[in-house]
Design an enzyme around this catalytic site. Structure first.
Site, mmCIF file in Angstrom:
data_model
loop_
_atom_site.group_PDB
_atom_site.id
_atom_site.type_symbol
_atom_site.label_atom_id
_atom_site.label_comp_id
_atom_site.label_asym_id
_atom_site.label_seq_id
_atom_site.Cartn_x
_atom_site.Cartn_y
_atom_site.Cartn_z
ATOM 1 C CE LYS A 38 17.075 13.166 9.831
ATOM 2 N NZ LYS A 38 18.211 13.294 8.901
ATOM 3 N NE ARG A 136 22.768 18.147 5.024
ATOM 4 C CZ ARG A 136 21.782 17.249 5.175
ATOM 5 N NH1 ARG A 136 20.531 17.620 5.083
ATOM 6 N NH2 ARG A 136 22.060 15.984 5.400
ATOM 7 C CG HIS A 165 23.044 12.863 3.228
ATOM 8 N ND1 HIS A 165 22.388 11.718 3.647
ATOM 9 C CD2 HIS A 165 22.086 13.810 3.086
ATOM 10 C CE1 HIS A 165 21.086 11.985 3.754
ATOM 11 N NE2 HIS A 165 20.878 13.236 3.405
ATOM 12 N NE ARG A 221 23.627 8.237 6.665
ATOM 13 C CZ ARG A 221 24.467 8.424 5.646
ATOM 14 N NH1 ARG A 221 25.599 7.751 5.566
ATOM 15 N NH2 ARG A 221 24.175 9.296 4.702
ATOM 16 C CE1 TYR A 265 -10.103 33.814 14.742
ATOM 17 C CE2 TYR A 265 -8.938 31.785 14.178
ATOM 18 C CZ TYR A 265 -9.374 32.708 15.128
ATOM 19 O OH TYR A 265 -9.070 32.509 16.439
ATOM 20 C CB CYS A 312 -8.355 27.692 14.147
ATOM 21 S SG CYS A 312 -9.926 28.177 13.400
ATOM 22 C CG ASP A 314 -5.444 25.766 19.541
ATOM 23 O OD1 ASP A 314 -4.247 25.444 19.485
ATOM 24 O OD2 ASP A 314 -5.838 26.882 19.925
HETATM 25 C C1 LIG Z 1 18.157 12.205 7.973
HETATM 26 C C2 LIG Z 1 19.322 11.496 7.441
HETATM 27 C C3 LIG Z 1 19.193 10.208 6.887
HETATM 28 C C4 LIG Z 1 17.854 9.533 6.689
HETATM 29 O O1 LIG Z 1 17.273 9.986 5.488
HETATM 30 P P1 LIG Z 1 15.916 9.345 4.936
HETATM 31 O O2 LIG Z 1 15.744 9.932 3.591
HETATM 32 O O3 LIG Z 1 14.844 9.762 5.878
HETATM 33 O O4 LIG Z 1 16.108 7.887 4.936
HETATM 34 C C5 LIG Z 1 20.341 9.551 6.502
HETATM 35 N N1 LIG Z 1 21.553 10.141 6.612
HETATM 36 C C6 LIG Z 1 21.711 11.389 7.110
HETATM 37 C C7 LIG Z 1 23.062 11.979 7.193
HETATM 38 C C8 LIG Z 1 20.611 12.109 7.528
HETATM 39 O O5 LIG Z 1 20.768 13.343 8.009
#
Ligand SMILES: *Cc1c(COP(=O)(O)O)cnc(C)c1O
Length: 372
Positions: A38, A136, A165, A221, A265, A312, A314
């Protein structure tokens, strides 16, 4: 003639492959591996990171939005792609068209997905998200078995997996982690005892994959760790990871500044003695947070040089000490190694009061990416 910017993010795709292999080696064979790509692969490029992870044996990909998932498909990626939160209900047809796996957390979305699938004469697969304490998204653990039985009545749907999660996977010996894990195991058992098949059961993000083998289940994951960054101090020493991102810029201008002259700046920084200032063509719109002003160091000629004055949008300025022999066009390193010195993503994140996750994403926003 190239119009390439003199600042860039360099991505080592072999490092991503190596990290995926190292993470997979922590899990028993047969455990599925989802590479989370992502936010443009945490700034490393979504498609390129996905392909590197797949080459190294990743089974699936995880993204946050429908648009991210479609970009993977349009790049010709055919591996299963899961959207890790529930997409808008009006995306149901698009999801099926691109064979994307949504996360389900509400009856309304499940109904919309089922209707779209029925119209198209297919079965749409989804994963159910169970909230075990992060608060969440997700169906509350105690309501999950009832939810599954109810949604099972909808035509056109197929529950391919259930997941949760963790809120505190990056801490060792944490009671909250244990209680989330227990709640999840219990919910999955209850789904089974209702005669339903939970399918692919998964819970671990990177820190849990590294620190909590008992929670590996059917799939892990991993996001941050595939890019070679540690999710927290706790995981260091448990696995060797190779950072994939380097951020470099060419010096666009070196100039002598007299004693008492200010830089940038507000002229908040003034030269205590005559000195040399290098201007680099990247700034906070490229991910170098303005809060790092005057605090960060940049490598020039293999030495640490202090960034001076306000960063800044850029551009940013660096004081080059007499001991460094620099010329216009020389490479300056914002993240990575040069000679014997290294500035890590962790160092910059800590200075900026944030985490390496956010830093890496930010560098991916505008800087061109060069792949090796
Ligand atoms: C982003 C995400 C992950 C990955 O998490 P990391 O800490 O970057 O490994 C796994 N599961 C879900 C649901 C996520 O949103």
């Amino acid at each position: 003639m190239t119009f390439e910017r003199a600042a860039r993010v360099e991505i080592d795709l072999c490092a991503i492959e190596q990290n995926v292999r190292a993470l997979k080696a922590l899990t028993p064979s047969g455990t599925l591996f989802m590479a989370v790509v992502k936010a443009e692969g945490y700034g490393h490029g979504g498609v390129e990171s996905a392909n590197a992870a797949l080459r190294a044996g990743a089974d699936r990909l995880g993204v946050a939005t429908v648009a991210e998932a479609i970009r993977l498909r349009e790049a010709g990626i055919t591996a299963p792609v899961q959207i890790l939160s529930e997409p808008p209900a009006d995306s149901a047809h698009t999801l099926i068209e691109h064979d994307l796996i949504p996360t389900v957390t509400t009856r309304e979305f499940a109904a919309a997905l089922g209707r779209a699938a029925t119209v198209r004469g297919v079965e749409a697969r989804y994963h159910l998200k169970i909230d075990t304490g992060m608060n969440r998204i997700g169906v509350r653990a105690e309501e999950a078995p009832g939810f599954v039985t109810e949604v099972a009545e909808f035509a056109g749907l197929y529950m391919e997996g259930v997941f949760t999660h963790f809120a505190t996977a990056d801490v060792v010996g944490d009671w909250d982690f244990e209680s989330q894990f227990e709640r999840f195991v219990e919910a999955v058992e209850r789904i089974r005892s209702e005669g339903m098949d939970p399918g692919i059961v998964h819970a671990c993000n990177s820190p849990a994959t590294i620190l909590h083998p008992k929670a590996h289940m059917d799939m892990v994951r991993c996001g941050i760790a595939i890019y070679g960054l540690h999710p927290s101090r706790a995981t260091q020493g448990h696995i060797d990871l190779e950072p994939a991102m380097r951020v470099t810029a060419s010096i666009v201008l070196l100039k002598r500044v007299g004693m008492g002259e200010g830089v940038s700046y507000g002229l908040t920084w003034r030269a205590a003695a005559p000195t040399t200032i290098a201007t680099l063509p990247l700034g906070y719109a490229d991910g170098v947070h303005r809060t790092l002003s005057g605090a960060m160091q940049v490598l020039v000629g293999g030495q640490r040089c202090q960034q001076v004055g306000r960063i800044c949008m850029d551009q940013l300025m660096v004081e080059v000490p007499r001991t460094v022999d620099a010329a216009d066009g020389d490479e300056a390193v914002i993240i990575g190694s040069q000679g014997e010195e290294t500035v890590s993503m962790d160092e910059l994140a800590e200075l900026g009061g944030t985490i390496n996750y956010e830093m890496a994403c930010a560098f991916g926003m505008r800087l061109p990416r060069i792949y090796r």
